[in-house]
Motif scaffolding. Structure first.
Motif, PDB file in Angstrom:
ATOM      1  N   GLU A   6       0.829  -1.204   0.000  1.00  0.00           N
ATOM      2  CA  GLU A   6       0.000   0.000   0.000  1.00  0.00           C
ATOM      3  C   GLU A   6       0.865   1.257   0.000  1.00  0.00           C
TER       4      GLU A   6
ATOM      5  N   SER B 168       8.510   0.905  -6.352  1.00  0.00           N
ATOM      6  CA  SER B 168       8.453  -0.524  -6.671  1.00  0.00           C
ATOM      7  C   SER B 168       8.756  -1.327  -5.419  1.00  0.00           C
TER       8      SER B 168
ATOM      9  N   GLY C  28       4.428   5.678  -5.272  1.00  0.00           N
ATOM     10  CA  GLY C  28       4.827   5.447  -6.663  1.00  0.00           C
ATOM     11  C   GLY C  28       6.130   4.677  -6.772  1.00  0.00           C
TER      12      GLY C  28
ATOM     13  N   ARG D  31       2.279   1.866  -3.457  1.00  0.00           N
ATOM     14  CA  ARG D  31       1.315   2.501  -4.363  1.00  0.00           C
ATOM     15  C   ARG D  31       1.200   3.995  -4.073  1.00  0.00           C
ATOM     16  N   GLU D  32       1.167   4.356  -2.798  1.00  0.00           N
ATOM     17  CA  GLU D  32       1.043   5.758  -2.424  1.00  0.00           C
ATOM     18  C   GLU D  32       2.263   6.562  -2.848  1.00  0.00           C
TER      19      GLU D  32
ATOM     20  N   HIS E  46      -1.497  -8.205  -3.950  1.00  0.00           N
ATOM     21  CA  HIS E  46      -1.167  -6.865  -3.467  1.00  0.00           C
ATOM     22  C   HIS E  46      -0.294  -6.086  -4.444  1.00  0.00           C
ATOM     23  N   GLY E  47      -0.077  -6.637  -5.627  1.00  0.00           N
ATOM     24  CA  GLY E  47       0.635  -5.903  -6.671  1.00  0.00           C
ATOM     25  C   GLY E  47       2.131  -5.825  -6.472  1.00  0.00           C
TER      26      GLY E  47
END
Length: 401
Positions: free
Chosen positions: A105, A113, A111, A108-109, A147-148
């Protein structure tokens, strides 16, 4: 404000050295370009929790996730839920799953990897069948994918125990790779980091083990983004790197020799074993616990490569190798103590505490040498704070500072 650092020798005698000024490194405006680099991040526990060995991990999420945000701010990626995060050395599987979810998470916030460890450590300690090992890998693989995160297929203690031949490794890894929705990173951890992984990939000889690894990758190269190799042997890494199929990266996990391996042909001063004639493999990328300890310096060095200045890359990063060798000194698997210690000195966690009480795994003179080398290599982000905390620790232990 301190202008000196007190150091402690193994004999118990104290000395002082000048405290260096705070580094003036700039964060990259548009990320890093010339190398892919992940810092393998640690976890900070709640300082007043029961952090005795064998207890469930109670993580200080504010400090743990803020550290990851700091790593991203320097343009590095984060490798999470791996051995630096005390995988197989204190962090339980419930905490691992939550760490992966929370870290993804944050990625993602910010940006950034994030790559996360996929292991078999939710199986009971001891024996497991190959089919159980495959299922355990698949379960954690799918959790990472949900979760990517980029999955890192970690070396499995269970597989090291159960496999009877190299063919068993080939069968297990092929089934796991078949289940992967996107390319993964394969993880080769040497016995200096985990003695229970002796004979991994079917042999105690790295040359034979490398043949098995290459066979696994060659069956479906599109499923493998890279190999994270941590044998602390630069010659072995270069030899394997040259054999990787096109598009498969070598992520160095060599915390002793990373300057030459990352610098490669771009950095003449950074020596590494000679490459084969005609090979296009000129450098390794990075997935390093050491980079969690020196994130700003590592970022500044790679920014120098981005700017076409290999001399500055070498001048910045070479001094950190002595620091890393101290952090990763034998017994190497206690290196996590040095990573957490530097995080505390640099203000990234409120206390020098670790899950399972592992902050006690290194001596004061060992930590003192980390302080000296961090000061010399510009790895102390806030020198005054670091001096204040270090001197307080010395005084707590009866050393006049």
């Amino acid at each position: 404000m301190a202008d000196t650092l007190t150091l402690l020798a193994p004999s118990g005698s104290a000395s002082t050295v000048p405290l260096e000024e705070a580094p003036d490194f700039a964060r990259p405006a548009n990320g890093l370009r010339s190398r892919v680099a992940y810092a393998a991040a640690h976890v900070a526990p709640i300082a007043w929790a029961d952090n005795t060995p064998g207890t469930a991990a109670r993580i200080d999420w504010d400090a743990t996730l803020a550290f990851r945000r700091s790593v991203y701010s320097w343009g590095l990626g984060v490798a999470d839920a791996m051995d630096t995060a005390q995988r197989n050395m204190g962090i339980d599987t419930v905490a691992v799953r939550e760490l992966i979810a929370r870290s993804a998470e944050v990625a993602r916030e910010e940006g950034g990897s994030v790559a996360v460890g996929v292991n078999t450590d939710d199986l009971d300690a001891g024996s497991a069948s190959l089919s159980q090992i495959v299922d355990a890998y698949k379960g954690q693989l799918h959790h990472a994918e949900e979760h990517g995160a980029v999955p890192v297929i970690m070396a499995s203690r269970h597989l090291a125990h159960a496999a009877q031949s190299a063919d068993d490794y080939v069968r297990v890894y092929r089934q796991v790779l078949d289940a992967a929705a996107a390319p993964v990173v394969l993880h080769w951890l040497g016995t200096a980091f985990d003695p229970q992984l002796a004979g991994y990939f079917g042999s105690s000889e790295w040359t034979d083990a490398a043949d098995t690894l290459i066979e696994i990758i060659a069956a479906d190269p599109a499923k493998v983004a890279g190999v994270k190799m941590s044998l602390l042997d630069a010659e072995a890494e270069v030899a394997v790197r040259e054999r990787l199929p096109e598009g498969v990266r070598m992520f160095t996990g060599d915390d002793y020799n990373y300057v030459g391996l990352i610098g490669g042909a771009d950095v003449p001063q950074a020596t590494q074993p000679a490459r084969s004639e005609g090979t296009a493999r000129t450098h390794s990328d990075a997935l390093l616990g050491a980079f969690a300890a020196i994130a700003p310096v590592a970022s500044a060095a790679i920014q120098a490569l981005d700017a076409g200045d290999p001399d500055r890359f070498h001048a910045l990063l070479q001094p950190t190798e002595a620091l890393s060798r101290q952090i990763f000194a034998a017994p190497t698997f206690y290196y996590k103590t040095g990573v957490a210690f530097l995080a505390w000195l640099n203000g990234h966690q409120p206390a020098f505490q670790m899950i399972g009480g592992l902050h006690s795994a290194r001596s004061l003179p060992h930590l003192s040498e980390i302080v000296r080398l961090a000061n010399a290599s510009r790895a102390l982000e806030k020198p005054d704070l670091a001096a204040e905390r270090w001197h307080a620790l010395l005084r707590l232990n009866g050393v006049d500072a």
